[in-house]
Design a protein around this motif. Structure first.
Motif, mmCIF file in Angstrom:
data_model
loop_
_atom_site.group_PDB
_atom_site.id
_atom_site.type_symbol
_atom_site.label_atom_id
_atom_site.label_comp_id
_atom_site.label_asym_id
_atom_site.label_seq_id
_atom_site.Cartn_x
_atom_site.Cartn_y
_atom_site.Cartn_z
ATOM 1 N N SER A 116 -63.212 89.382 48.032
ATOM 2 C CA SER A 116 -63.410 90.063 46.749
ATOM 3 C C SER A 116 -63.399 89.028 45.638
ATOM 4 O O SER A 116 -62.772 87.966 45.759
ATOM 5 N N PHE A 117 -64.111 89.336 44.559
ATOM 6 C CA PHE A 117 -64.202 88.402 43.442
ATOM 7 C C PHE A 117 -62.906 88.364 42.633
ATOM 8 O O PHE A 117 -62.281 89.392 42.383
ATOM 9 N N VAL A 118 -62.542 87.162 42.230
ATOM 10 C CA VAL A 118 -61.476 86.957 41.252
ATOM 11 C C VAL A 118 -62.113 86.687 39.890
ATOM 12 O O VAL A 118 -61.687 87.205 38.862
ATOM 13 N N ASP A 119 -63.150 85.860 39.905
ATOM 14 C CA ASP A 119 -63.994 85.600 38.743
ATOM 15 C C ASP A 119 -65.377 85.231 39.285
ATOM 16 O O ASP A 119 -65.571 85.180 40.502
ATOM 17 N N THR A 122 -65.081 82.459 41.932
ATOM 18 C CA THR A 122 -63.913 82.419 42.803
ATOM 19 C C THR A 122 -63.774 83.731 43.569
ATOM 20 O O THR A 122 -63.947 84.807 43.011
ATOM 21 N N MET A 123 -63.466 83.597 44.859
ATOM 22 C CA MET A 123 -63.226 84.775 45.678
ATOM 23 C C MET A 123 -61.926 84.596 46.446
ATOM 24 O O MET A 123 -61.545 83.470 46.798
ATOM 25 N N GLN A 124 -61.228 85.711 46.646
ATOM 26 C CA GLN A 124 -60.048 85.662 47.501
ATOM 27 C C GLN A 124 -60.362 86.382 48.807
ATOM 28 O O GLN A 124 -61.095 87.361 48.831
ATOM 29 N N VAL A 132 -53.554 85.336 52.183
ATOM 30 C CA VAL A 132 -54.606 85.357 51.167
ATOM 31 C C VAL A 132 -55.073 83.935 50.896
ATOM 32 O O VAL A 132 -54.270 83.053 50.578
ATOM 33 N N THR A 134 -57.847 81.548 48.707
ATOM 34 C CA THR A 134 -58.718 81.539 47.536
ATOM 35 C C THR A 134 -59.730 80.418 47.670
ATOM 36 O O THR A 134 -59.368 79.272 47.974
ATOM 37 N N THR A 136 -63.521 78.678 45.973
ATOM 38 C CA THR A 136 -64.505 78.637 44.887
ATOM 39 C C THR A 136 -65.775 77.983 45.404
ATOM 40 O O THR A 136 -65.744 77.236 46.377
ATOM 41 N N ASN A 278 -65.100 93.946 44.413
ATOM 42 C CA ASN A 278 -64.650 93.816 43.018
ATOM 43 C C ASN A 278 -65.754 93.184 42.167
ATOM 44 O O ASN A 278 -65.543 92.181 41.472
ATOM 45 N N ALA A 281 -65.526 91.883 38.361
ATOM 46 C CA ALA A 281 -64.904 90.584 38.072
ATOM 47 C C ALA A 281 -65.934 89.460 38.049
ATOM 48 O O ALA A 281 -65.701 88.399 37.454
#
Length: 468
Positions: A116-119, A122-124, A132, A134, A136, A278, A281
């Protein structure tokens, strides 16, 4: 936090082809796959399983030999769901092994987990054990594919009311089946089970089916289905589906008609598997069916460094085109030149019988006001057709009267998805009717139908070459 040149979400046809393409260009690539094994929907629940099921059904039922030995002919008298599953598992194991070897050989890294996107960059990734990770990347390719559309009003139970994914795990073959949805998936499974002598009824609210296929081909296909006693209830909608105490299922249609059956397959569409990404994000949003909008030439989304390819971008939703979309997207993503693919690609429907088409349909030619002529060949006109015991099968070609160039090729019948590539090559090389008239084809083959259809058209178009 790991940094990659390209992050690929999904390992289906688009994802794996894109990942390997980027890796061959010397880029650092990571593939994230949430399934237990790599391969995506195509390998585990879609393309490969359905085509393996089809081949197994045709082989064990003796379908291809019934023209000689009669409709009662069987290779195996009692066919079970386990018979179908056995061959499927062998095929899937081989596909996964080949794919894992391709990743290893090209140094493509891959991990299991839900991404899923963090920004936007970046994905986690949540792994099965809860860890988890992370990551990029300079560019991201979303190749998450689709999943069956499962409306709330349908009482799915995985046994008597199923979606197309669940159908692969049935414990016994039904004596009767209702298929809701006359799209490609619904038609493929409906005809496969019909070949296994299951009594099949196909329901769809639309009064027509396969509208993107040449009408003459659909008419021939429809005749073959009705001839073997498949019920086609087009223009009718299932308003109520209810499981009965005796284990059967009752359907009530919008015209008041009631049907009772052993099993219901709901195959009325698929959804892009984007709900867990997500997307907000990353500055993205999907449509009502979970699909992403992209530039059709580069497959870039509205966020320039994020790309999408495969079924998640919609039509044509083919494994073959998805692979090419993934390759083009990956090249653009890492800054390499991506040539535009050839204009015409084949569309294959692995029903019983097969349908395959490439180029313009007769309806599209009429809409463009192109003067044209058609050539028709029936497989029973070929010696190979006689040898195989075929009394059905049709090849149709459409030619421009002005340029004499091939505009479209459309086939229904045994081997259609293989035969279409001859027409595809001539289309993309801008060949004319003379190619089919002047060239020699192996004898006896079904490919001879090209010469027969070519001569059929040429006779109507008139001779413009004195030596012919």
């Amino acid at each position: 936090m790991d940094q990659f040149d390209l992050l690929v979400v999904g390992s289906g046809p688009a994802g794996r082809r894109g990942a390997i393409q980027a890796a061959k260009l010397g880029k650092r690539v990571l593939v994230i796959e949430q399934g237990k094994r790599v391969g995506g929907v195509s390998v585990h629940t879609g393309t490969i399983p359905s085509k393996t099921l089809r081949e197994t059904a045709l082989n064990l039922s003796g379908w291809r030999e019934r023209g000689f030995y009669g409709r009662a002919y069987r290779v195996k008298q009692e066919i079970s769901a386990e018979d179908l599953r056995r061959r499927l598992l062998i095929t899937l194991d081989h596909e996964v092994e080949v794919l894992e070897h391709q990743f290893a050989r090209n140094r493509v890294q891959h991990i299991r987990g839900k991404a899923s996107f963090v920004d936007p960059q970046t994905m986690q990734v949540v792994k099965d054990d809860g860890e988890v990770v992370t990551v990029t990347a300079a560019s991201i390719l979303l190749a998450v594919g689709t999943k069956p559309f499962r409306p709330d009003y349908m009482p799915f139970d995985g046994k008597t009311v199923l979606d197309s994914d669940e159908l692969l795990d049935i414990e016994e073959l039904p004596r009767s089946m209702v298929v809701i949805g006359a799209g490609v998936i619904g038609i493929e499974y409906a005809t496969i089970f019909s070949a296994l002598d299951t009594q099949v009824t196909l329901i769809d609210p639309k009064s027509t089916m396969l509208d993107f296929i040449d009408k003459e081909i659909v008419e021939d296909f429809t005749y073959q289905l009705r001839d073997r006693n498949m019920k086609l209830l087009l223009g009718q909608k299932a308003e109520k589906v209810e499981r009965l105490p005796n284990g059967k299922v009752e359907l009530t249609l919008d015209n008041g008609r009631r049907l009772t059956t052993d099993m219901v397959l709901f195959a009325a569409g698929r959804m892009g598997a984007t709900d867990t990404l997500n997307l907000p994000a990353a500055g993205l949003e999907a449509d009502a069916r979970g699909r992403l909008s992209v530039n059709p030439e580069t497959f870039a989304t509205k966020v320039p460094h994020i790309f999408a390819a495969g079924d998640v971008v919609g039509f044509p939703s083919l494994a073959s085109t998805s692979m090419e979309q993934g390759r083009i997207a990956a090249r653009v993503a890492v800054g390499a030149i991506a040539k535009e693919p050839p204009k015409y690609f084949p569309y294959g429907i692995y029903a019983v019988p097969e349908i395959s088409t490439c180029g313009l349909s007769e309806e599209e030619v009429k809409e463009r006001h192109i003067p044209y002529e058609c050539g028709i060949a029936r497989f029973r006109e070929t010696s190979r057709g006689h040898i195989m015991g075929l009394d059905t099968g049709l090849l149709k070609m459409i030619f421009s009267l002005k340029t004499r160039r091939l505009l479209g090729v459309h086939i229904v019948g045994e081997g259609a998805t293989e035969l279409v590539h001859i027409g595809q090559a001539v289309l993309n090389l801008k060949g004319t009717v003379e190619y089919f008239v002047e060239n020699t084809f192996n004898y006896p083959t079904l490919a001879e139908a090209y010469k027969i259809a070519g001569l059929d058209a040429w006779n109507r178009m008139g001779d413009i070459k004195s030596e012919l």
